[in-house]
Motif scaffolding. Structure first.
Motif, PDB file in Angstrom:
ATOM      1  N   ILE A 236     -51.223 -66.063  17.128  1.00  0.00           N
ATOM      2  CA  ILE A 236     -50.058 -65.765  16.294  1.00  0.00           C
ATOM      3  C   ILE A 236     -49.474 -67.010  15.626  1.00  0.00           C
ATOM      4  O   ILE A 236     -48.729 -66.919  14.661  1.00  0.00           O
ATOM      5  N   GLY A 237     -49.818 -68.186  16.131  1.00  0.00           N
ATOM      6  CA  GLY A 237     -49.254 -69.409  15.548  1.00  0.00           C
ATOM      7  C   GLY A 237     -47.837 -69.648  16.031  1.00  0.00           C
ATOM      8  O   GLY A 237     -47.420 -69.131  17.064  1.00  0.00           O
ATOM      9  N   SER A 238     -47.082 -70.409  15.264  1.00  0.00           N
ATOM     10  CA  SER A 238     -45.706 -70.757  15.644  1.00  0.00           C
ATOM     11  C   SER A 238     -44.808 -69.537  15.463  1.00  0.00           C
ATOM     12  O   SER A 238     -44.683 -68.996  14.363  1.00  0.00           O
ATOM     13  N   LEU A 239     -44.170 -69.090  16.538  1.00  0.00           N
ATOM     14  CA  LEU A 239     -43.410 -67.827  16.488  1.00  0.00           C
ATOM     15  C   LEU A 239     -42.336 -67.802  15.399  1.00  0.00           C
ATOM     16  O   LEU A 239     -42.236 -66.814  14.664  1.00  0.00           O
ATOM     17  N   PRO A 240     -41.496 -68.860  15.248  1.00  0.00           N
ATOM     18  CA  PRO A 240     -40.447 -68.758  14.225  1.00  0.00           C
ATOM     19  C   PRO A 240     -40.999 -68.584  12.807  1.00  0.00           C
ATOM     20  O   PRO A 240     -40.305 -68.075  11.929  1.00  0.00           O
ATOM     21  N   ASP A 241     -42.250 -68.989  12.589  1.00  0.00           N
ATOM     22  CA  ASP A 241     -42.826 -68.895  11.244  1.00  0.00           C
ATOM     23  C   ASP A 241     -43.489 -67.546  10.970  1.00  0.00           C
ATOM     24  O   ASP A 241     -43.947 -67.292   9.850  1.00  0.00           O
ATOM     25  N   VAL A 242     -43.571 -66.691  11.983  1.00  0.00           N
ATOM     26  CA  VAL A 242     -44.266 -65.412  11.796  1.00  0.00           C
ATOM     27  C   VAL A 242     -43.483 -64.557  10.804  1.00  0.00           C
ATOM     28  O   VAL A 242     -42.276 -64.364  10.938  1.00  0.00           O
ATOM     29  N   ARG A 243     -44.208 -64.047   9.792  1.00  0.00           N
ATOM     30  CA  ARG A 243     -43.550 -63.296   8.724  1.00  0.00           C
ATOM     31  C   ARG A 243     -43.710 -61.793   8.942  1.00  0.00           C
ATOM     32  O   ARG A 243     -44.804 -61.314   9.239  1.00  0.00           O
ATOM     33  N   LEU A 244     -42.606 -61.064   8.776  1.00  0.00           N
ATOM     34  CA  LEU A 244     -42.611 -59.602   8.911  1.00  0.00           C
ATOM     35  C   LEU A 244     -42.234 -59.000   7.559  1.00  0.00           C
ATOM     36  O   LEU A 244     -41.326 -59.497   6.888  1.00  0.00           O
ATOM     37  N   GLN A 245     -42.923 -57.936   7.209  1.00  0.00           N
ATOM     38  CA  GLN A 245     -42.577 -57.228   5.969  1.00  0.00           C
ATOM     39  C   GLN A 245     -42.675 -55.729   6.224  1.00  0.00           C
ATOM     40  O   GLN A 245     -43.449 -55.283   7.071  1.00  0.00           O
ATOM     41  N   LEU A 246     -41.892 -54.987   5.459  1.00  0.00           N
ATOM     42  CA  LEU A 246     -42.029 -53.531   5.534  1.00  0.00           C
ATOM     43  C   LEU A 246     -41.947 -52.954   4.127  1.00  0.00           C
ATOM     44  O   LEU A 246     -41.097 -53.350   3.331  1.00  0.00           O
ATOM     45  N   ARG A 247     -42.871 -52.055   3.840  1.00  0.00           N
ATOM     46  CA  ARG A 247     -42.908 -51.388   2.539  1.00  0.00           C
ATOM     47  C   ARG A 247     -42.826 -49.877   2.715  1.00  0.00           C
ATOM     48  O   ARG A 247     -43.394 -49.322   3.662  1.00  0.00           O
ATOM     49  N   VAL A 248     -42.087 -49.235   1.814  1.00  0.00           N
ATOM     50  CA  VAL A 248     -42.064 -47.774   1.761  1.00  0.00           C
ATOM     51  C   VAL A 248     -42.646 -47.373   0.414  1.00  0.00           C
ATOM     52  O   VAL A 248     -42.143 -47.799  -0.635  1.00  0.00           O
ATOM     53  N   ASN A 249     -43.714 -46.612   0.438  1.00  0.00           N
ATOM     54  CA  ASN A 249     -44.440 -46.208  -0.780  1.00  0.00           C
ATOM     55  C   ASN A 249     -44.730 -47.425  -1.665  1.00  0.00           C
ATOM     56  O   ASN A 249     -44.581 -47.370  -2.886  1.00  0.00           O
ATOM     57  N   GLY A 250     -45.098 -48.542  -1.036  1.00  0.00           N
ATOM     58  CA  GLY A 250     -45.490 -49.746  -1.758  1.00  0.00           C
ATOM     59  C   GLY A 250     -44.347 -50.659  -2.138  1.00  0.00           C
ATOM     60  O   GLY A 250     -44.570 -51.790  -2.587  1.00  0.00           O
ATOM     61  N   LEU A 304     -35.801 -42.195   4.985  1.00  0.00           N
ATOM     62  CA  LEU A 304     -37.183 -41.728   4.897  1.00  0.00           C
ATOM     63  C   LEU A 304     -37.224 -40.210   4.745  1.00  0.00           C
ATOM     64  O   LEU A 304     -36.383 -39.497   5.294  1.00  0.00           O
ATOM     65  N   LYS A 305     -38.217 -39.742   3.999  1.00  0.00           N
ATOM     66  CA  LYS A 305     -38.389 -38.304   3.821  1.00  0.00           C
ATOM     67  C   LYS A 305     -39.870 -37.958   3.938  1.00  0.00           C
ATOM     68  O   LYS A 305     -40.727 -38.855   3.866  1.00  0.00           O
ATOM     69  N   ALA A 306     -40.141 -36.687   4.146  1.00  0.00           N
ATOM     70  CA  ALA A 306     -41.533 -36.254   4.313  1.00  0.00           C
ATOM     71  C   ALA A 306     -42.366 -36.716   3.122  1.00  0.00           C
ATOM     72  O   ALA A 306     -41.937 -36.595   1.972  1.00  0.00           O
ATOM     73  N   GLY A 307     -43.529 -37.259   3.403  1.00  0.00           N
ATOM     74  CA  GLY A 307     -44.428 -37.743   2.369  1.00  0.00           C
ATOM     75  C   GLY A 307     -44.382 -39.256   2.189  1.00  0.00           C
ATOM     76  O   GLY A 307     -45.297 -39.833   1.600  1.00  0.00           O
ATOM     77  N   ASP A 308     -43.330 -39.906   2.692  1.00  0.00           N
ATOM     78  CA  ASP A 308     -43.230 -41.364   2.554  1.00  0.00           C
ATOM     79  C   ASP A 308     -44.313 -42.060   3.388  1.00  0.00           C
ATOM     80  O   ASP A 308     -44.583 -41.669   4.529  1.00  0.00           O
ATOM     81  N   ILE A 309     -44.899 -43.094   2.784  1.00  0.00           N
ATOM     82  CA  ILE A 309     -45.853 -43.943   3.506  1.00  0.00           C
ATOM     83  C   ILE A 309     -45.120 -45.230   3.882  1.00  0.00           C
ATOM     84  O   ILE A 309     -44.589 -45.923   3.008  1.00  0.00           O
ATOM     85  N   VAL A 310     -45.088 -45.528   5.171  1.00  0.00           N
ATOM     86  CA  VAL A 310     -44.387 -46.717   5.649  1.00  0.00           C
ATOM     87  C   VAL A 310     -45.423 -47.710   6.161  1.00  0.00           C
ATOM     88  O   VAL A 310     -46.258 -47.354   7.007  1.00  0.00           O
ATOM     89  N   GLY A 318     -51.597 -57.718  11.231  1.00  0.00           N
ATOM     90  CA  GLY A 318     -52.152 -56.727  10.323  1.00  0.00           C
ATOM     91  C   GLY A 318     -51.083 -55.840   9.722  1.00  0.00           C
ATOM     92  O   GLY A 318     -49.913 -56.238   9.620  1.00  0.00           O
ATOM     93  N   VAL A 319     -51.508 -54.645   9.330  1.00  0.00           N
ATOM     94  CA  VAL A 319     -50.601 -53.680   8.707  1.00  0.00           C
ATOM     95  C   VAL A 319     -50.628 -52.393   9.531  1.00  0.00           C
ATOM     96  O   VAL A 319     -51.698 -51.844   9.799  1.00  0.00           O
ATOM     97  N   LEU A 320     -49.453 -51.927   9.911  1.00  0.00           N
ATOM     98  CA  LEU A 320     -49.292 -50.671  10.652  1.00  0.00           C
ATOM     99  C   LEU A 320     -48.792 -49.628   9.658  1.00  0.00           C
ATOM    100  O   LEU A 320     -47.668 -49.717   9.177  1.00  0.00           O
ATOM    101  N   ARG A 321     -49.658 -48.656   9.336  1.00  0.00           N
ATOM    102  CA  ARG A 321     -49.337 -47.684   8.280  1.00  0.00           C
ATOM    103  C   ARG A 321     -49.130 -46.303   8.897  1.00  0.00           C
ATOM    104  O   ARG A 321     -49.961 -45.847   9.691  1.00  0.00           O
ATOM    105  N   ASN A 322     -48.039 -45.646   8.534  1.00  0.00           N
ATOM    106  CA  ASN A 322     -47.769 -44.295   9.025  1.00  0.00           C
ATOM    107  C   ASN A 322     -47.176 -43.454   7.915  1.00  0.00           C
ATOM    108  O   ASN A 322     -46.575 -43.978   6.977  1.00  0.00           O
TER     109      ASN A 322
END
Lengths: 331, 232
Positions: A236-250, A304-310, A318-322
């Motif tokens: 994982i490397g240096s913990l404070p530098d770990v980048r998190l992102q979240l996208r809804v429908n891109g 969030l609503k039905a049909g949204d890709i998160v 990696g990327v966790l897609r639901n």
């Protein structure tokens, strides 16, 4: 090293897998069996080792010995496959699969304890301001194992909520038992990391908090997507530098690093070790700003609503897609 | 299961058996509870009974002392009755909830009051309710078919003095309603939904405990759990 839990394409059983250099997935227990057969000279430890390689909790409980075995299997498979040979069990059944052949499950399908931090990023505290005081100690709620789902699965929208929200977090997976450990020693007890999307029914949670204790608002079925892979601590490397992102429908909603955590990973593990942590237990980091609950009244709602890709993404994992789907009818 | 055979089993084996808490490592124990101030009554109650989650490790082994996590500090005990779930269920009605009950246990739900007050500012008492081995659970699950069934009355003594007493009819929610409500996240076999004295309309508040205290919780058909409180 990277590990997964996956559904075996033939038997449908949930298996523990090792991710190989090219992204292929090896059934760890089956690959170990083939390796030992090729090496010859059966050892009394073979059966015991093999018995612990079929599921995530048993493997993690082996500690460094398990990691050493997994490394041997990785080296063995690399050597065999680089020679152009395919690897299979004595009965011809495949033991290495491409990612498209298998359905991934949550890497830890059923931890004993799953402790999800709340209110742990300064910017997230700011966007939720007015509703919660700054904590003096780590804040968390229990995540029930019945909420856990894997990557690429559906999250049902419960009929009880009109305020379904997302939160990208890093899930810290405990490797060695930890009871009242210091923050300095905490990382020695960590096996690795995966991604957690902390789904919330904000209105249910708030209503519980108004009259009693919030818990259900975080615990409808499917509210804890985990995955796609479990990476070991060294990846994982240096913990404070770990980048998190979240996208809804891109569209990017959250983008931050772990540097703005109120309590860092070491402090969280040390604090929650007061209740006694066991191999495979999960402690999460909390989430940065950008959640739907942080939207102002005059802004377009982000619930969030039905049909949204998160898509929850953590660099190095990696990327966790639901996908959000319509839930059951209200009772 | 407790039955007439228990005596025979006892004569043969009881002394040589090391009892373990009758709860799986993955079970969830949901103790219906709320704010310390202001108990809801049946007439004016929230739709959803809120609950604390206790991990299996928060319960002492049957022959162990209840271990306080530190020498100083305030700790309180509450007697509770737990309904052990016998089959997986989601979104059941309270009419169907009784059918989920496999059996019954008694519980001692111990709270770290200092941690509770700190956590109450922002969350749900996770540390306050989950110190390892500080709470207690019956050594035996009394199966529904071998029991008289609901309602039960439960009594707690500390050092021989009666301190709490309640019946399962004293709560703003019935056992069936509590189980139905907590089937929303899905209940699985071995999970426990519990009603504790603190939420009963008849009972005194939680009871402070100190090292050396002898705790006894009993119910007519569910036996007695006994533990000593110890400090580190």
């Amino acid at each position: 090293m990277k590990f997964v839990s996956f559904e075996h394409p033939a038997t449908r059983a949930v298996r523990f897998g090792l991710v190989l250099d090219d992204g292929a997935i090896a059934d760890l227990q089956a690959a170990y069996g083939v390796m030992r057969a090729v090496q010859g000279g059966a050892q009394p430890s073979d059966d015991m080792n093999a018995g612990a390689l079929h599921d995530a909790l048993a493997f993690i409980t082996m500690g460094d010995a398990g990691l050493a075995l997994a490394q041997q299997v990785a080296d063995f498979l690399r050597a065999v496959r680089s020679g152009g040979s395919s690897v299979s069990a004595p009965d011809g059944a495949p033991i290495v699969f491409s990612q498209s052949e298998v359905a991934l499950r949550a890497p830890i399908p059923q931890p004993r304890k799953f402790i999800a931090a709340g209110k742990n990023f300064r910017d997230h505290m700011a966007e939720m301001s007015g509703t919660i005081p700054i904590p003096r100690r780590p804040v968390a709620f229990a995540q029930m194992s019945t909420t856990i789902v894997g990557p690429n699965t559906a999250v049902p929208h419960p009929p009880e909520t009109k305020a379904l929200d997302y939160e990208v977090e890093v899930a810290v997976v405990i490797g060695k038992p930890a009871v009242r450990v210091s923050a300095d020693a905490a990382l020695d007890h960590v096996f690795g990391y995966t991604i957690f999307n902390d789904i919330s029914a904000r209105d249910v949670y708030r209503e519980e908090g108004r009259t009693g204790i919030p818990l259900l608002g975080k615990n409808f079925p499917g509210f804890a997507p985990l995955g796609p892979v479990l990476v070991t601590r060294d990846e994982i490397g240096s913990l404070p530098d770990v980048r998190l992102q979240l996208r809804v429908n891109g569209e990017t909603r959250q983008d931050a690093t772990l540097s703005s955590m109120l309590f860092n990973v070491e402090q969280l593990v040390a604090h929650w070790s007061q209740i006694g942590l066991e191999p495979g237990d999960i402690i999460t980091t909390g989430t940065p700003s950008g959640v739907a609950a942080g939207r102002k009244a005059d802004e377009t709602p982000w619930w969030l609503k039905a049909g949204d890709i998160v898509e929850a993404e953590v660099a190095g994992i990696g990327v966790l897609r639901n996908i959000i789907v319509a839930g059951p009818d209200a009772a | 299961m407790q039955s007439k055979d228990e005596t025979r089993f006892g004569q043969r084996d009881m002394a040589s058996v090391r009892w373990r808490r009758p709860i799986g490592a993955h079970a969830k124990v949901l103790v219906i509870g709320g704010r310390r101030e202001g108990k809801p009554d049946a007439a004016n109650r929230p739709r959803q009974p809120t609950a604390f989650l206790k991990f299996p490790t928060s319960f002492a082994e049957p022959d162990a002392a209840l271990m306080l996590p530190r020498r100083d500090g305030r700790f309180e005990i509450d007697a509770a009755i737990g309904f052990v779930i016998g089959r997986e269920a989601s979104r059941v009605s309270s009419k169907d909830a009784a059918g989920l009950i496999f059996g019954y246990v008694l519980l001692a739900d111990v709270t770290d009051v200092d941690a509770y007050e700190e956590e109450a500012r922002t969350n749900n008492g996770l540390l306050a309710k989950n110190h390892p081995g500080l709470s207690a659970i019956s050594r035996v699950i009394h199966s529904r078919d071998a029991s008289a069934g609901l309602p039960f009355s439960v009594r707690m003594k500390v050092n021989g003095a009666a301190r709490q007493s309640f019946s399962t009819t004293d709560f703003p929610w019935s056992a069936e309603e509590a189980i139905a409500a907590w089937s929303l996240p899905t209940l699985v076999p071995g999970d426990i939904v519990a009603l504790g004295a603190a939420m009963a309309r008849t009972t005194a508040p939680l009871v402070a405990i100190s090292p050396g205290d002898e705790i006894e919780i009993e119910s007519d058909h569910l036996g007695t759990i006994r533990h000593t409180v110890q400090s580190p």
